[in-house]
Motif scaffolding. Structure first.
Motif, PDB file in Angstrom:
ATOM      1  N   ALA A 193       0.819  -1.214   0.000  1.00  0.00           N
ATOM      2  CA  ALA A 193       0.000   0.000   0.000  1.00  0.00           C
ATOM      3  C   ALA A 193       0.852   1.263   0.000  1.00  0.00           C
ATOM      4  N   GLU A 194       2.087   1.177   0.488  1.00  0.00           N
ATOM      5  CA  GLU A 194       2.985   2.330   0.511  1.00  0.00           C
ATOM      6  C   GLU A 194       3.904   2.370  -0.708  1.00  0.00           C
ATOM      7  N   GLY A 195       3.678   1.467  -1.653  1.00  0.00           N
ATOM      8  CA  GLY A 195       4.503   1.434  -2.849  1.00  0.00           C
ATOM      9  C   GLY A 195       5.852   0.766  -2.654  1.00  0.00           C
ATOM     10  N   ARG A 196       6.016   0.041  -1.564  1.00  0.00           N
ATOM     11  CA  ARG A 196       7.270  -0.643  -1.280  1.00  0.00           C
ATOM     12  C   ARG A 196       7.231  -2.055  -1.854  1.00  0.00           C
ATOM     13  N   ARG A 197       8.330  -2.497  -2.411  1.00  0.00           N
ATOM     14  CA  ARG A 197       8.392  -3.848  -2.963  1.00  0.00           C
ATOM     15  C   ARG A 197       8.373  -4.899  -1.856  1.00  0.00           C
ATOM     16  N   CYS A 198       7.587  -5.954  -2.064  1.00  0.00           N
ATOM     17  CA  CYS A 198       7.500  -7.060  -1.109  1.00  0.00           C
ATOM     18  C   CYS A 198       7.435  -8.373  -1.868  1.00  0.00           C
ATOM     19  N   ALA A 199       8.148  -9.376  -1.387  1.00  0.00           N
ATOM     20  CA  ALA A 199       7.943 -10.732  -1.885  1.00  0.00           C
ATOM     21  C   ALA A 199       6.571 -11.188  -1.402  1.00  0.00           C
ATOM     22  N   GLY A 200       5.795 -11.784  -2.287  1.00  0.00           N
ATOM     23  CA  GLY A 200       4.448 -12.206  -1.919  1.00  0.00           C
ATOM     24  C   GLY A 200       4.012 -13.436  -2.666  1.00  0.00           C
ATOM     25  N   LEU A 201       2.984 -14.102  -2.158  1.00  0.00           N
ATOM     26  CA  LEU A 201       2.492 -15.322  -2.786  1.00  0.00           C
ATOM     27  C   LEU A 201       1.009 -15.536  -2.482  1.00  0.00           C
ATOM     28  N   VAL A 202       0.380 -16.316  -3.350  1.00  0.00           N
ATOM     29  CA  VAL A 202      -0.984 -16.799  -3.153  1.00  0.00           C
ATOM     30  C   VAL A 202      -0.920 -18.316  -3.251  1.00  0.00           C
ATOM     31  N   THR A 203      -1.246 -19.015  -2.167  1.00  0.00           N
ATOM     32  CA  THR A 203      -1.123 -20.467  -2.161  1.00  0.00           C
ATOM     33  C   THR A 203      -2.403 -21.141  -2.662  1.00  0.00           C
ATOM     34  N   LEU A 204      -2.250 -22.402  -3.061  1.00  0.00           N
ATOM     35  CA  LEU A 204      -3.373 -23.249  -3.460  1.00  0.00           C
ATOM     36  C   LEU A 204      -3.712 -24.154  -2.280  1.00  0.00           C
ATOM     37  N   PRO A 205      -4.849 -23.937  -1.607  1.00  0.00           N
ATOM     38  CA  PRO A 205      -5.169 -24.718  -0.397  1.00  0.00           C
ATOM     39  C   PRO A 205      -5.301 -26.207  -0.694  1.00  0.00           C
ATOM     40  N   LEU A 206      -4.937 -27.002   0.302  1.00  0.00           N
ATOM     41  CA  LEU A 206      -5.060 -28.451   0.211  1.00  0.00           C
ATOM     42  C   LEU A 206      -5.402 -28.991   1.586  1.00  0.00           C
ATOM     43  N   ARG A 207      -6.594 -29.578   1.711  1.00  0.00           N
ATOM     44  CA  ARG A 207      -6.985 -30.211   2.968  1.00  0.00           C
ATOM     45  C   ARG A 207      -6.636 -31.695   2.926  1.00  0.00           C
ATOM     46  N   GLY A 208      -6.621 -32.317   4.097  1.00  0.00           N
ATOM     47  CA  GLY A 208      -6.375 -33.754   4.160  1.00  0.00           C
ATOM     48  C   GLY A 208      -4.925 -34.094   4.424  1.00  0.00           C
ATOM     49  N   LEU A 209      -4.035 -33.118   4.272  1.00  0.00           N
ATOM     50  CA  LEU A 209      -2.649 -33.275   4.682  1.00  0.00           C
ATOM     51  C   LEU A 209      -2.343 -32.148   5.656  1.00  0.00           C
ATOM     52  N   GLY A 210      -1.604 -32.436   6.710  1.00  0.00           N
ATOM     53  CA  GLY A 210      -1.307 -31.385   7.673  1.00  0.00           C
ATOM     54  C   GLY A 210      -0.571 -31.917   8.881  1.00  0.00           C
ATOM     55  N   THR A 211      -0.506 -31.070   9.904  1.00  0.00           N
ATOM     56  CA  THR A 211       0.191 -31.402  11.145  1.00  0.00           C
ATOM     57  C   THR A 211      -0.749 -31.272  12.330  1.00  0.00           C
ATOM     58  N   ARG A 212      -0.653 -32.214  13.251  1.00  0.00           N
ATOM     59  CA  ARG A 212      -1.351 -32.146  14.530  1.00  0.00           C
ATOM     60  C   ARG A 212      -0.300 -32.037  15.625  1.00  0.00           C
ATOM     61  N   ALA A 213      -0.398 -30.990  16.420  1.00  0.00           N
ATOM     62  CA  ALA A 213       0.570 -30.759  17.486  1.00  0.00           C
ATOM     63  C   ALA A 213      -0.118 -30.866  18.837  1.00  0.00           C
ATOM     64  N   ARG A 214       0.616 -31.394  19.808  1.00  0.00           N
ATOM     65  CA  ARG A 214       0.127 -31.506  21.188  1.00  0.00           C
ATOM     66  C   ARG A 214       1.189 -30.932  22.116  1.00  0.00           C
ATOM     67  N   PHE A 215       0.796 -29.969  22.945  1.00  0.00           N
ATOM     68  CA  PHE A 215       1.735 -29.349  23.872  1.00  0.00           C
ATOM     69  C   PHE A 215       1.271 -29.598  25.300  1.00  0.00           C
ATOM     70  N   VAL A 216       2.166 -30.177  26.110  1.00  0.00           N
ATOM     71  CA  VAL A 216       1.886 -30.460  27.517  1.00  0.00           C
ATOM     72  C   VAL A 216       2.772 -29.567  28.373  1.00  0.00           C
ATOM     73  N   ARG A 217       2.175 -28.719  29.179  1.00  0.00           N
ATOM     74  CA  ARG A 217       2.942 -27.834  30.056  1.00  0.00           C
ATOM     75  C   ARG A 217       3.639 -28.633  31.153  1.00  0.00           C
TER      76      ARG A 217
END
Length: 344
Positions: free
Chosen positions: A25-49
């Motif tokens: 918006a300020e006219g500054r160059r930025c690396a950018g991307l638009v991803t193609l969503p994909l469900r059914g693959l991913g990560t499940r994380a569990r954190f125990v304090r």
């Protein structure tokens, strides 16, 4: 949260539809991307304090997720009357490593969400993005979660533009180039924006405008043009040996475009489901053509059902699965089963 334990999940993606350099918006160059969503693959994380400082992770090689978890603990404790415990992070992932599908971002985002859940804190997407960039230098926009296509500055962790409500409907035949060999995705995650010429900046601006129109009009053909144009520009860095063959297959089988991960080797051929006669015959022809070239098909999915994969058709079983890297097993569908092509 349940007794100091939190769970977080994050989906993967299927590479980028568009990636390059853009003006903010300020006219500054930025690396950018638009991803193609994909469900059914991913990560499940569990954190125990656990009492006392320090965070550990299982498996022990997930160092980016470990860094992110430690930062998330600090964020959750900062300015709050909360006992700042450490804890143990456990990750389970089905995302192939090194193909440009966001395996590390999926780990990192899931880890941050798990920590936040364990502390009973709701972290905004912007905060998750900021932590993710600090943890892995560049991250994918897996934390946004509202399904809207967005131009995302992957090295800054901010949304540059929301393009609309949803991507146009398209059937994607996913495949793996280079034999599915893992690559150093971070090294390909976007060059210095100042290294691009003015002609490049204009070309990416034109593709972004075309993508906005594709989203606004629900036009799969325009979506394919954007993906192919971005892939062509990306070839100057990626140099996939199969690129020209993939484009030829797309033209011969009636695909509307070719999509390639700009930081990996996963690719896809896009088909318009509204085209005369439906996509089934075209997709079958595509499968035969890819098999003839020795390019392994990985999965078939649609962009308008949240990217939920249907797995690969039965014909694929004769040609073998793509290499998933580092021993992670990719699921063939959202529920772990395979779907025949008519299920599209």
């Amino acid at each position: 949260m349940n007794g100091g334990t939190g769970v977080g999940v994050a989906d993967a993606h299927h590479g980028e539809l568009l990636q390059g350099v853009f003006l903010d918006a300020e006219g500054r160059r930025c690396a950018g991307l638009v991803t193609l969503p994909l469900r059914g693959l991913g990560t499940r994380a569990r954190f125990v304090r656990r009492p006392g400082p320090g965070v550990s992770v299982v498996p022990a090689d997930r160092t980016k997720a470990l860094r992110a978890a430690g930062m998330a603990v600090g964020e959750c404790c900062h300015g709050r009357r909360v006992l700042c415990d450490g804890g143990e992070l456990t990750l389970e992932s089905t995302v192939p490593v090194g193909l440009g599908m966001g395996s590390s971002s999926s780990d990192v985002v899931a880890a941050i969400r798990a920590v936040a859940a364990a502390f009973g804190v709701a972290l905004p997407a912007g905060t998750v993005a900021r932590i993710a960039v600090r943890a892995e230098t560049a991250c994918d926009p897996l934390m946004l979660g509202d399904g809207r296509p967005a131009l995302f500055a992957q090295r800054e962790g901010r949304v540059l533009d929301v393009l609309g409500d949803a991507l146009p409907g398209a059937v994607v035949v996913g495949c793996a180039l280079g034999g599915g060999r893992p690559v150093d995705t971070l090294a390909l995650a976007g060059a210095d924006p100042e290294a691009y010429g003015e002609e490049d900046v204009r070309a990416y601006a034109d593709l972004l405008a075309l993508l906005r129109r594709a989203v606004r009009e629900g036009d799969a053909g325009l979506l394919g043009r954007v993906a192919t144009g971005s892939a062509r520009l990306g070839q100057r860095r990626l140099r996939h040996a199969e690129f020209d063959e993939l484009v030829e297959v797309a033209g011969r089988t009636g695909a509307v475009g070719v999509q390639i991960a700009h930081s990996g080797s996963v690719a896809g051929l896009l088909f318009d489901p509204a085209a005369d006669g439906g996509p089934e015959r075209r997709v079958r022809g595509c499968l035969r053509a890819l098999a003839g070239l020795g390019i392994p098909v990985t999965r078939i999915f649609r962009t308008d059902d949240g990217g939920r994969g249907h797995g690969a058709p039965e014909e694929w079983e004769r040609h073998g699965r793509a290499h998933s890297g580092r021993g992670r097993q990719a699921r063939s569908g959202a529920a772990g089963g395979r779907a025949r092509l008519p299920a599209l």
